[in-house]
Design an enzyme around this catalytic site. Structure first.
Site, PDB file in Angstrom:
ATOM      1  N   SER A 180       0.799  -1.221   0.000  1.00  0.00           N
ATOM      2  CA  SER A 180       0.000   0.000   0.000  1.00  0.00           C
ATOM      3  C   SER A 180       0.833   1.273   0.000  1.00  0.00           C
ATOM      4  O   SER A 180       0.367   2.305  -0.456  1.00  0.00           O
ATOM      5  CB  SER A 180      -0.970  -0.003   1.174  1.00  0.00           C
ATOM      6  OG  SER A 180      -0.293  -0.262   2.379  1.00  0.00           O
TER       7      SER A 180
ATOM      8  N   HIS B 240      -5.366  -3.357  -2.799  1.00  0.00           N
ATOM      9  CA  HIS B 240      -5.041  -2.419  -3.883  1.00  0.00           C
ATOM     10  C   HIS B 240      -4.981  -3.072  -5.254  1.00  0.00           C
ATOM     11  O   HIS B 240      -4.826  -2.386  -6.262  1.00  0.00           O
ATOM     12  CB  HIS B 240      -3.720  -1.715  -3.583  1.00  0.00           C
ATOM     13  CG  HIS B 240      -3.738  -0.980  -2.291  1.00  0.00           C
ATOM     14  ND1 HIS B 240      -4.234   0.295  -2.172  1.00  0.00           N
ATOM     15  CD2 HIS B 240      -3.380  -1.367  -1.039  1.00  0.00           C
ATOM     16  CE1 HIS B 240      -4.154   0.673  -0.918  1.00  0.00           C
ATOM     17  NE2 HIS B 240      -3.642  -0.312  -0.201  1.00  0.00           N
TER      18      HIS B 240
ATOM     19  N   LYS C 263     -11.505   0.761  -1.633  1.00  0.00           N
ATOM     20  CA  LYS C 263     -10.520   1.316  -2.568  1.00  0.00           C
ATOM     21  C   LYS C 263     -11.116   1.331  -3.982  1.00  0.00           C
ATOM     22  O   LYS C 263     -12.021   2.106  -4.232  1.00  0.00           O
ATOM     23  CB  LYS C 263      -9.222   0.554  -2.413  1.00  0.00           C
ATOM     24  CG  LYS C 263      -8.508   1.131  -1.178  1.00  0.00           C
ATOM     25  CD  LYS C 263      -7.789   0.233  -0.294  1.00  0.00           C
ATOM     26  CE  LYS C 263      -7.411   0.990   0.971  1.00  0.00           C
ATOM     27  NZ  LYS C 263      -6.899   0.144   2.022  1.00  0.00           N
TER      28      LYS C 263
HETATM   29  C1  LIG Z   1      -6.787  -0.066   3.365  1.00  0.00           C
HETATM   30  C2  LIG Z   1      -6.181  -1.375   3.677  1.00  0.00           C
HETATM   31  C3  LIG Z   1      -6.719  -2.212   4.640  1.00  0.00           C
HETATM   32  C4  LIG Z   1      -7.843  -1.770   5.535  1.00  0.00           C
HETATM   33  O1  LIG Z   1      -9.039  -1.771   4.871  1.00  0.00           O
HETATM   34  P1  LIG Z   1     -10.244  -0.901   5.473  1.00  0.00           P
HETATM   35  O2  LIG Z   1     -11.443  -1.449   4.825  1.00  0.00           O
HETATM   36  O3  LIG Z   1      -9.940   0.509   5.081  1.00  0.00           O
HETATM   37  O4  LIG Z   1     -10.214  -1.093   6.953  1.00  0.00           O
HETATM   38  C5  LIG Z   1      -6.187  -3.459   4.805  1.00  0.00           C
HETATM   39  N1  LIG Z   1      -5.142  -3.869   4.067  1.00  0.00           N
HETATM   40  C6  LIG Z   1      -4.557  -3.067   3.151  1.00  0.00           C
HETATM   41  C7  LIG Z   1      -3.391  -3.566   2.371  1.00  0.00           C
HETATM   42  C8  LIG Z   1      -5.060  -1.801   2.933  1.00  0.00           C
HETATM   43  O5  LIG Z   1      -4.487  -1.000   2.058  1.00  0.00           O
END
Ligand SMILES: *Cc1c(COP(=O)(O)O)cnc(C)c1O
Length: 388
Positions: free
Chosen positions: A177, A205, A237
């Site tokens: 990320s 992602h 995302k």
């Molecule tokens: C954003 C993210 C999360 C958390 O997800 P949320 O739904 O925002 O709690 C978990 N793992 C990764 C790799 C992320 O980028």
């Protein structure tokens, strides 16, 4: 008496690590108003521009009329609606797994899955740059917690070879990320299988942005359920909504329903969010042009940075960080961009390792070429000033 909270806050400030929030007016899109000022933003994870898509919004509105707003209860009580059920079935089909299970957030999915699968005496192996929620899940599980070197299957293998734990889980981000690079999952899968370990991938992602029809890293590396038994994704995302899911075998999903505490003891997401996600899933799969446009923006941005002599990370995804080094440098660059009406967040420790502070530029299919050029022009001005 009480806690003295000031020293830690002061230290954060002195270290240039203090965080503060800004208030966004209106929907997530490239041109936004933040703290009352219009800016061009390169920091959301809305990679495909679906968070504010008219059809996604319409589904959300229609579902609110049909289901009301709140989920009203946990899934195991009576909060599991037809909308949740249908979305789970569609996510299972999308990932090519027999079942999928919705969680309220990605953070909760990761805590819940790892601690449902592992306990004391087991072992978890994590890439050292894994997302905080994966690291926290590993720690919470009570299993022996080991980190291996970033994207290094040999380092993973060394650690796996030295364990006698009955259950071994290898855990990695699909797309990292804060770096944007893709994990060598084919190698992780091979090493895991050789040592009788399971592989879990968090593809927050990758879904929507890589693989055929946005099917993520599992598709990119052609990893079926045998090689990749635990596949997790988030909906906040590229899907542009909210929540998360885990896809896998019948037994895996039933195990999570019985034992994942972050699944059991929490209210289901609003059914409207599930309905909106069903629509965004369709668009995400169908609109190949969004991924194509995004890729062309990525190429344009990388070429421009190269010409400016800016150091980018080795990333082919919409996460395109510019390496700055020290936190104060990243902050000052980010402030100068903001003076020019451009918003890019400075990412600092503890989110990333010390000395690797960066500007995390994220691109979206809703950006235009002209907007990328505006970012590049601002970067050029600031770099020139810095040298002068
Ligand atoms: C954003 C993210 C999360 C958390 O997800 P949320 O739904 O925002 O709690 C978990 N793992 C990764 C790799 C992320 O980028």
């Amino acid at each position: 008496m009480g806690f003295d909270l000031q020293p830690a806050l002061q230290k954060r400030k002195a270290d240039n690590l203090y965080r503060s929030r800004r208030t966004l007016e209106g929907p997530q899109q490239p041109e936004v108003v933040i703290d009352g000022k219009p800016v061009l933003a390169f920091c959301s994870n809305d990679y495909l521009g679906l968070a504010n898509h008219p059809e996604v919004i319409r589904s959300f509105q229609n579902a609110a009329n049909q289901y009301g707003v709140g989920g009203g209860a946990s899934h195991l009580v009576n909060g599991h609606s037809r909308a949740h059920q249908q979305l789970e079935e569609e996510l299972a089909a999308f990932t090519g797994r027999p079942r999928a299970l919705l969680f309220s957030t990605g953070y909760m999915a990761n805590l819940g899955v790892i601690s449902a699968l592992l306990g004391k005496g087991d072992a978890v192996f994590e890439d050292r740059l894994n997302h905080a929620s994966l690291l926290d899940g590993g720690l919470l599980s009570g299993a022996k917690f080991q980190r291996f070197l970033h994207c290094d299957p040999a380092s993973l293998e060394q650690k796996l070879a030295r364990t006698e734990a009955p259950r071994k889980l290898v855990v990695a981000d699909g797309v990292f990320s804060m770096d944007g690079n893709i994990a060598p999952l084919k190698d992780y899968a091979a090493v895991a299988q050789k040592h009788d370990a399971w592989l879990m991938v968090d593809d927050a992602h990758g879904f929507g942005t890589v693989g055929h029809g946005g099917r993520g890293v599992a598709d990119l590396f052609d990893l079926g359920m045998r090689e990749l038994p635990v596949l997790m994704g988030t909906l906040g995302k590229a899907f542009g909504t909210s929540g998360a899911f885990v896809a896998g075998s019948e037994e895996l999903i039933e195990t999570l329903i019985q034992f994942a505490r972050t699944y059991i003891y929490t209210t289901s997401i609003p059914p409207g969010v599930a309905e909106a996600t069903r629509t965004s899933l369709k668009i995400l799969e169908q609109d190949e042009w969004r991924r194509e446009h995004l890729q062309s923006l990525i190429q344009r941005f990388r070429l421009g940075c190269e010409q400016l002599g800016l150091e980018l990370m080795a990333s082919s995804t919409p996460i395109q960080p510019i390496v700055m080094g020290e936190a104060d440098k990243a902050l000052s660059f980010s402030r100068k961009l903001e003076e020019r009406g451009i918003l890019v967040t400075a990412i600092r420790p503890p989110t990333v390792p010390k000395g690797s502070s960066r500007l995390r530029v994220t691109l979206s299919a809703s950006h235009t070429e002209e907007q990328i050029d505006r970012l590049l022009a601002a970067l050029e001005e600031i770099t020139r000033e810095d040298k002068a």
